[in-house]
Design a protein around this motif. Structure first.
Motif, PDB file in Angstrom:
ATOM      1  N   UNK A   8      47.935  34.361  52.867  1.00  0.00           N
ATOM      2  CA  UNK A   8      47.549  32.967  53.158  1.00  0.00           C
ATOM      3  C   UNK A   8      48.497  31.976  52.488  1.00  0.00           C
ATOM      4  N   UNK A   9      48.564  30.738  53.005  1.00  0.00           N
ATOM      5  CA  UNK A   9      49.462  29.737  52.424  1.00  0.00           C
ATOM      6  C   UNK A   9      49.334  29.621  50.907  1.00  0.00           C
ATOM      7  N   UNK A  10      48.088  29.671  50.374  1.00  0.00           N
ATOM      8  CA  UNK A  10      47.926  29.422  48.934  1.00  0.00           C
ATOM      9  C   UNK A  10      48.426  30.587  48.074  1.00  0.00           C
ATOM     10  N   UNK A  11      48.772  31.709  48.704  1.00  0.00           N
ATOM     11  CA  UNK A  11      49.343  32.827  47.939  1.00  0.00           C
ATOM     12  C   UNK A  11      50.862  32.954  48.147  1.00  0.00           C
ATOM     13  N   UNK A  14      49.646  26.665  43.913  1.00  0.00           N
ATOM     14  CA  UNK A  14      48.276  27.015  44.319  1.00  0.00           C
ATOM     15  C   UNK A  14      47.956  28.495  44.052  1.00  0.00           C
ATOM     16  N   UNK A  15      48.945  29.255  43.563  1.00  0.00           N
ATOM     17  CA  UNK A  15      48.783  30.713  43.554  1.00  0.00           C
ATOM     18  C   UNK A  15      47.563  31.195  42.767  1.00  0.00           C
ATOM     19  N   UNK A  16      47.142  30.435  41.749  1.00  0.00           N
ATOM     20  CA  UNK A  16      45.965  30.938  41.032  1.00  0.00           C
ATOM     21  C   UNK A  16      44.656  30.313  41.525  1.00  0.00           C
ATOM     22  N   UNK A  17      44.726  29.572  42.610  1.00  0.00           N
ATOM     23  CA  UNK A  17      43.479  29.119  43.232  1.00  0.00           C
ATOM     24  C   UNK A  17      42.812  30.295  43.936  1.00  0.00           C
ATOM     25  N   UNK A  18      41.521  30.122  44.165  1.00  0.00           N
ATOM     26  CA  UNK A  18      40.797  31.193  44.831  1.00  0.00           C
ATOM     27  C   UNK A  18      40.077  30.668  46.072  1.00  0.00           C
ATOM     28  N   UNK A  19      40.420  31.231  47.206  1.00  0.00           N
ATOM     29  CA  UNK A  19      39.702  30.963  48.454  1.00  0.00           C
ATOM     30  C   UNK A  19      39.238  32.322  48.971  1.00  0.00           C
ATOM     31  N   UNK A  20      38.104  32.790  48.467  1.00  0.00           N
ATOM     32  CA  UNK A  20      37.719  34.189  48.704  1.00  0.00           C
ATOM     33  C   UNK A  20      37.525  34.564  50.179  1.00  0.00           C
ATOM     34  N   UNK A  21      36.988  33.651  50.979  1.00  0.00           N
ATOM     35  CA  UNK A  21      36.784  33.996  52.395  1.00  0.00           C
ATOM     36  C   UNK A  21      38.147  34.189  53.066  1.00  0.00           C
ATOM     37  N   UNK A  22      39.040  33.243  52.800  1.00  0.00           N
ATOM     38  CA  UNK A  22      40.394  33.335  53.354  1.00  0.00           C
ATOM     39  C   UNK A  22      41.078  34.629  52.906  1.00  0.00           C
ATOM     40  N   UNK A  23      40.927  34.948  51.627  1.00  0.00           N
ATOM     41  CA  UNK A  23      41.603  36.152  51.110  1.00  0.00           C
ATOM     42  C   UNK A  23      41.036  37.417  51.747  1.00  0.00           C
ATOM     43  N   UNK A  24      39.738  37.450  51.939  1.00  0.00           N
ATOM     44  CA  UNK A  24      39.144  38.622  52.591  1.00  0.00           C
ATOM     45  C   UNK A  24      39.666  38.755  54.025  1.00  0.00           C
TER      46      UNK A  24
END
Ligand code: PLP
Length: 372
Positions: free
Chosen positions: A320-323, A330-340
């Motif tokens: 995802x963009x934030x990773x 943004x790399x240490x932000x967490x968007x768990x639904x997106x990551x899953x």
């Protein structure tokens, strides 16, 4: 071998129209900002149902030109915030940060994989000026809640329609639902050129004028520059080719719906999560099936298995963009639904030239797949 997307076969279907289009441009001796672009703009805006269409060089430019124009018009300024989906192709986010606006990602709804309308309002601040929705994978992302928020906070609604040409929501085409929309005609999109191409659609006369001007060096009259513009023109050849293909788009999308229906009716495997039918299932018009994205726990295993069975698949998207390194802040932000979603998704072959027999081979392979 079942290809993920057989672009040659797709364009071979239109060979006569495409050859004729190229010949027309060649014999006209006119290559930029001519009649083909003008005609395509008219045909496409009629198709979408918007007052204006401006042909531009690609889909990313379409989005960045919209935002840049709002800045030139004094309706947005540096540091203003734009809501974007956390789960999207990175272009939607790049268009925002490129203009020194701040993208504010919002998690998707796990059933639609599109932006979750009910998680937008909590992200609105004093600086929020707009919402960019992305009709991801070809599925309409518009929703009454988004309409409500837009009105309540007086926001611009921008559609990224790169994956959803022809999609219909509430009787209208996506690309005509908000204040402005960016379209990409990258070769693999539902309406694809033979190279880069894009367009902006809008009902806003002033915005259309500024987008057109900035896309042409900021100039309306030759050698007079109103803005520090860019060069982002749709060329005559691509416009002529798109004109040959546009009349077939609804049929092509209908064929994609048929393949999607075949997948829905026949894929039966407890380890596979099919796309949700919440946007009513095919042949509903609110999905044009740019991609048929399924989810599974052990995605790489499934991909290898399908590959061994002669079925090509792709991942939309692996990171995802934030990773991404591009957004390392943004790399240490967490968007768990997106990551899953990014861990679990895999896209099955689907296109306007895929046959039922090919789809049945895919179904059989998936039904025989074991996750252990
Ligand atoms: C393809 C795509 C774009 C960018 O289009 P280009 O023409 O490649 O610049 C933007 N957003 C989404 C969601 C896309 O799929």
């Amino acid at each position: 071998m079942i290809k993920f997307l057989d672009l040659k076969k797709i364009n071979d279907n239109y060979e006569a129209g495409i050859s004729d289009a190229i010949a027309r441009v060649l014999s006209s001796g006119w290559y930029l900002l001519g009649n083909e672009v003008k005609s395509f703009e008219q045909e496409y805006r009629e198709f979408i149902g918007s007052r204006h269409c401006i042909g531009v060089a690609n889909g990313l430019d379409a989005l960045r030109l919209i935002l840049r124009s709002y800045i030139e018009l004094g309706q947005m300024s540096e540091g203003d915030e734009i809501i974007v989906p956390a789960n999207t192709y990175i272009a939607s986010v790049l268009a925002v940060s490129e203009n020194r606006l701040v993208p504010v990602p919002v998690e998707p709804d796990i059933s639609t994989l599109n932006i979750d309308p009910y998680r937008i309002e909590e992200k609105i601040t004093e600086r929020t000026r707009g919402i960019m929705i992305v009709h991801l994978y070809g599925r309409n992302a518009m929703h009454p809640e988004i309409e409500r928020i837009k009105k309540k906070y007086n926001l611009k609604l921008i559609e990224d329609n790169a994956q959803a040409h022809g999609c219909i929501y509430d009787g209208k085409r996506t690309g005509s639902l908000g204040d402005a929309a960016g379209h990409s005609f990258y070769p693999g999109k539902n309406l694809g050129a033979l190279g880069d191409a894009g367009a902006v659609t809008t009902d806003d006369d002033e915005l259309a004028d500024v987008v057109r001007t900035i896309a042409n060096y900021g100039s309306k009259t030759k050698y007079q520059n109103l803005y520090k513009g860019l060069n982002s023109r749709l060329d005559e050849i691509q416009a002529a080719i798109l004109r040959a293909k546009l009349p077939h788009l609804d049929n092509d999308n209908q064929h994609r719906r048929k393949i999607a229906q075949l997948y829905f009716d026949n894929i039966k495997n407890p380890d596979i999560i099919l796309p949700s039918a919440l946007c009513p299932p095919p042949p509903a018009l609110c999905h044009v099936w740019h991609l048929f994205v399924i989810r599974t726990q052990n995605r790489d295993r499934l991909q290898n298995y399908l590959n061994d069975n002669g079925i090509q698949t792709l991942i939309h998207y692996p990171l995802p963009p934030h990773k991404q390194n591009a957004y390392r802040e943004w790399n240490d932000r967490s968007y768990p639904v997106t990551e899953m979603i990014h861990r679990e998704v895999i896209s099955l072959p689907i296109s306007q030239v895929m046959t039922d027999e090919e789809a049945e081979i895919v179904v059989l392979a998936i039904n025989n797949y074991q996750n252990t």
